[in-house]
Design an enzyme around this catalytic site. Sequence first.
Site, PDB file in Angstrom:
ATOM      1  N   SER A   1       5.871  -0.955 -29.288  1.00  0.00           N
ATOM      2  CA  SER A   1       4.429  -0.900 -29.056  1.00  0.00           C
ATOM      3  C   SER A   1       3.739   0.009 -30.066  1.00  0.00           C
ATOM      4  O   SER A   1       2.671  -0.315 -30.604  1.00  0.00           O
ATOM      5  CB  SER A   1       4.152  -0.397 -27.631  1.00  0.00           C
ATOM      6  OG  SER A   1       4.647  -1.295 -26.673  1.00  0.00           O
TER       7      SER A   1
ATOM      8  N   ARG B   1       2.539 -19.292 -24.066  1.00  0.00           N
ATOM      9  CA  ARG B   1       2.129 -18.148 -23.251  1.00  0.00           C
ATOM     10  C   ARG B   1       0.607 -18.075 -23.140  1.00  0.00           C
ATOM     11  O   ARG B   1      -0.108 -18.445 -24.072  1.00  0.00           O
ATOM     12  CB  ARG B   1       2.717 -16.865 -23.832  1.00  0.00           C
ATOM     13  CG  ARG B   1       4.237 -16.847 -23.763  1.00  0.00           C
ATOM     14  CD  ARG B   1       4.840 -15.688 -24.508  1.00  0.00           C
ATOM     15  NE  ARG B   1       4.482 -14.413 -23.903  1.00  0.00           N
ATOM     16  CZ  ARG B   1       4.826 -13.239 -24.436  1.00  0.00           C
ATOM     17  NH1 ARG B   1       5.525 -13.212 -25.562  1.00  0.00           N
ATOM     18  NH2 ARG B   1       4.480 -12.120 -23.843  1.00  0.00           N
TER      19      ARG B   1
ATOM     20  N   SER C   1      -2.994  -4.288 -17.579  1.00  0.00           N
ATOM     21  CA  SER C   1      -2.289  -4.844 -18.737  1.00  0.00           C
ATOM     22  C   SER C   1      -2.692  -4.073 -19.979  1.00  0.00           C
ATOM     23  O   SER C   1      -3.864  -4.067 -20.368  1.00  0.00           O
ATOM     24  CB  SER C   1      -2.618  -6.327 -18.922  1.00  0.00           C
ATOM     25  OG  SER C   1      -2.181  -6.790 -20.184  1.00  0.00           O
TER      26      SER C   1
ATOM     27  N   GLN D   1      -1.944  -4.807 -22.987  1.00  0.00           N
ATOM     28  CA  GLN D   1      -2.319  -5.720 -24.072  1.00  0.00           C
ATOM     29  C   GLN D   1      -3.787  -6.123 -23.966  1.00  0.00           C
ATOM     30  O   GLN D   1      -4.502  -6.134 -24.965  1.00  0.00           O
ATOM     31  CB  GLN D   1      -1.416  -6.951 -24.067  1.00  0.00           C
ATOM     32  CG  GLN D   1       0.020  -6.650 -24.469  1.00  0.00           C
ATOM     33  CD  GLN D   1       0.876  -7.898 -24.530  1.00  0.00           C
ATOM     34  OE1 GLN D   1       0.401  -9.012 -24.287  1.00  0.00           O
ATOM     35  NE2 GLN D   1       2.149  -7.722 -24.853  1.00  0.00           N
TER      36      GLN D   1
ATOM     37  N   ASP E   1       8.100  -3.994 -18.469  1.00  0.00           N
ATOM     38  CA  ASP E   1       9.074  -4.604 -19.384  1.00  0.00           C
ATOM     39  C   ASP E   1      10.515  -4.303 -18.993  1.00  0.00           C
ATOM     40  O   ASP E   1      11.444  -4.947 -19.501  1.00  0.00           O
ATOM     41  CB  ASP E   1       8.835  -4.114 -20.814  1.00  0.00           C
ATOM     42  CG  ASP E   1       7.623  -4.774 -21.448  1.00  0.00           C
ATOM     43  OD1 ASP E   1       7.248  -5.873 -21.007  1.00  0.00           O
ATOM     44  OD2 ASP E   1       7.049  -4.185 -22.383  1.00  0.00           O
TER      45      ASP E   1
ATOM     46  N   LYS F   1       5.685 -13.531 -19.089  1.00  0.00           N
ATOM     47  CA  LYS F   1       6.245 -12.876 -20.263  1.00  0.00           C
ATOM     48  C   LYS F   1       6.903 -13.955 -21.135  1.00  0.00           C
ATOM     49  O   LYS F   1       6.555 -15.131 -21.060  1.00  0.00           O
ATOM     50  CB  LYS F   1       7.244 -11.806 -19.827  1.00  0.00           C
ATOM     51  CG  LYS F   1       6.594 -10.609 -19.138  1.00  0.00           C
ATOM     52  CD  LYS F   1       5.792  -9.783 -20.127  1.00  0.00           C
ATOM     53  CE  LYS F   1       5.243  -8.514 -19.525  1.00  0.00           C
ATOM     54  NZ  LYS F   1       4.542  -7.678 -20.522  1.00  0.00           N
TER      55      LYS F   1
END
Length: 789
Positions: A349, A449, A499, A501, A647, A674
Site C-alpha cells: 500500500s 472487479r 474502504s 481505496q 486483507d 477482492k
Amino acid sequence: MQKLNQAAISQTQSYPTLTKVQPLFQQVCIIGLGLIGASLAQAIKDNNLSKRLVAVDRYAPSLEAGIEQGLLDAGGLTLSEVITGSDLIVIAVPVQAVEAVFADIKAVMDSGQLAKDCIITDVCSTKGNIIAAAKAMFSTLPVGLVPAHPIAGAENSGYHARRAELFVNHSVIICELPTTSPAAINKLRQLWEAVGATVMAMEVDHHDSILAHTSHLPHLLAFNLVEQLASHDDNLDMFRYAAGGFRDFTRIAASDPKMWHDIFFANQSAIVSALDEYGIYLQTMRQLIIDKDSTALMGLLGRAQAARRHFGHMLASTPYTDISAMSASYIISPSTTVAGTIAIPGDKSISHRSIMLGSLATGVTHVTGFLEGEDALATLQAFRDMGVTIEGPNKGRLTIHGVGMNGLKPSKTPLYMGNSGTSMRLLSGILAAQAFDSVLTGDTSLNKRPMERVAAPLRQMGAVIQSTGTSGTSPLSITGRDNVGKPLQGIHYDMPVASAQIKSCLLLAGLWAEGTTTITQPEVSRDHTERMLSAFGYEVKVDGNRISVEGSGKLTGGDIAVPADISSAAFFMVAAAISQDSELTLTQVGINPTRTGIIDILKLMNADITSSNETHVGGEPVADITIRSSNLVGIEIPESLVPLAIDEFPVLFIAASCAKGRTVLTGAKELRVKESDRIAVMAEGLQTLGVDCTVTDDGLIIEGKSIEGDGGDLNTSQINNRQPVFGGGHIVSHHDHRIAMSFAISSLRASKKITIEGIETVNTSFPGFAELANHIGMAIEIDAGTNEA
C-alpha cells in the site's frame, strides 16, 4: 509439367491421406514455396486440413522435392496446370508480384477452372498494396478475398527451410473486408488456428501502420546500420569487435534483400511516416547527450527499458490468453516447525502511494524498501507512461523526479494495471482531475472487479467517467477536464463501507478540486494516504472518522522509507502460532494502528505475540514482531476490527481452523469483491482439507479443531506436540495471491501433501514467498507448468 503431375499420382499412393481430422478444404493451392508458403503447406499436410495439396512455383526443383517427399499431390509452373478443384488459394510471393498473380487468378476464374467464391488469401506483410492490386484486376473484389499476415519468420528461407511448427504460438492478422463472405473469413480463421496460430482482426490501414513501426522500420534500420559500419575504413575491426547487441539487432539484416526492397516500396507511406517519427526521437536523444541532461536521458532510457518488459506482461493478459489455463502450482509437504529471524518485503500500500505522490510532487523523492511486486510495478509503469522520470527499482530503491501537480502527460496507450485494484482505484481519483483523457484497464481478473464504488462518488465531484458493462467494471474511460470545461468540485461523502481505496481515491481527487473534500467513514480504515500526504507537506485534517483536504495545494518531494508489509507478515505470524516448538521474529514490520487488526485478532485468540524495537520510519510506526507456538481459541471477531484486517482474513481462517472452538466472522462483505470471493473460495478449500465451516452472507463460521487435550489450558508439551488439523488435497486458488499463500501455511498442520493450483499472482504482492517460507522450515516446491511463478 506433366512429369510432375505423374509423379504426384505415384507419390499419393506412397503417402496416404490422414483420416484423423475432417479436412477443411478439398484442395489447397499454394502459390510460392518460399519459407512461409512451404511451411504452411507442411502444416496443412501434417494436420490433415486439405484432401489435396498443390503448388505453383517458378523453381521446378522445389516442386519436384515437394512431390517426391509426399508433401504435394501436384505442382506446376503456371496456375492453370494445377488449379482445377481448388477451394483455397494462398498467395506466398513477394509483394510486388501479387498483381501478376491476381491476373492469373482472374484468368482461371474467367475460364471456369476456378469457382467465383474460392477463398483467396495471402501471407504478405503489407496489405494496402494487396487490396489495390486486387481492385486493379477485378471489377469488384472477390467475395472470397481474405488478406492475412502471419507474424512469423526465420533467418533461412526457401522450400528446404520449411517448418510445420513455424506458426505455433504466433499471431496471424486477418483483414476482414466488407466485401468478403463471413463464411470465407471463418474458414480461414479455422485454418490458421488449426496450425497453432492466434488469429486477430485488423483494419488494412492500421495493419500497415503498425507493421511499418514494429517490423519494417527495424529491418530498415538494421540494413542501414550494417551498411554504415561496412562503409567505414576500419570496418574489419568494427565487425570483429562487435558486441552481442549489434549481432542480435542486425541479425535481421541477413534477410532477403529483394523481399525487403519490395516491402519498403509497397508500404512507402507508412514507412516514411515511421522514419520521420523515428528521426524526431533520434534528434531528441542526440540533444540530450549534447546537453548532458542526465535526468531527461535517464527518464527516456528507464521508460524504454520498463516499457519493453511491461509489454510482455500486458500482451500476456490480453483476451487471447485465458488466465484460467495457467497451471503453476505449489506442491507442499507437511512440516511442523518454523523458526528464525526474517525480513518481510516492503508494504504494498505504501509502495503504491510513494510512486503516486512522489510523481506529483515538486522536486526529487528517494524511496527505499519499495516492494518490487507486480502490483506496485504496474503503478510505477503507469506514471512512466505519463512522462515521469523514475530511476530504479534497484533493490527496493527508487528515485522519482516529480513533475508537480499539473505536470502529468497523457499516455499514448491505455494504462495497464495488471491485477492491481489499488492502482486502478487510486489512479481513477488522480486522473479524474487531469486535463487529458485516460483509459484504465487490467488483466482478465481485475477487469471483473467492481469499479462503480469509486466511479459513482467521483461523478458527484463532476468527473466524467465511464465503466464497462452492467456491473460497472473496467476498462474505465475518463474524460479530461479540458473537455469537461470545469474543475472538480469538493464534496462531503459518507462512505457506505469502510474502504481505504475509496477514501484514498476521493482524497486524491480532492487535491485538484475547488473547495473542501470531506470523507466520513463508518469505521476506521488504513490511513497511509493521509500520513503520506502529510509527509509530502500537504495539509490533511482528521477529526475522528472525518478526513478533509483543500484543493490547490502543493506536494514537496523528500525521502520515503517503506516498512515491511504487515499483510505479508500475517502469513508468518499464523505459521508460528499454529506450528509446534516455533519462534519467529519479523523485523521492522509496519504497525500502523489502522493495519494492526491481524495482531489484535490473533491476541484475542490467545496468540503469543510480542513487539520490540518500536520506532517511526517515514511517518509510519514500525517494530520487530515475535510470535511463538500458541494455544489458539475460537472467538467472535469484533466487527470494529474487520476493516483493520480485511486483507488478512484468508490466513486468519487458517488460524481459526487450528483453534479450539468456534470462530465467527461477520460484517465482512468486502471480502466477496477482492481478487476472488475470498469467503466462498476459502470455505471451499477448507472443506476440501476436512474443516467444518459455514458460509454466511457477510462472513464465515469455522469449527476449529483443537489439539488433543481435555479442554483446559494446554501445557508446553501439548503445545509442542501438535496433531494434524488438515488433510491433504488439491486447492484451487482462483489466481488469488492471498488464497494461495494462506493454504500454503495450512501445510504446517496437514497430514498429507497439499497442492495449490494457480499461484502465479503471488508475485503481485510477495515475490520470493516460497523461498522465504522454505528458509524458516517449510517444504514448498513450485511446479511451474507452462508458466513461472
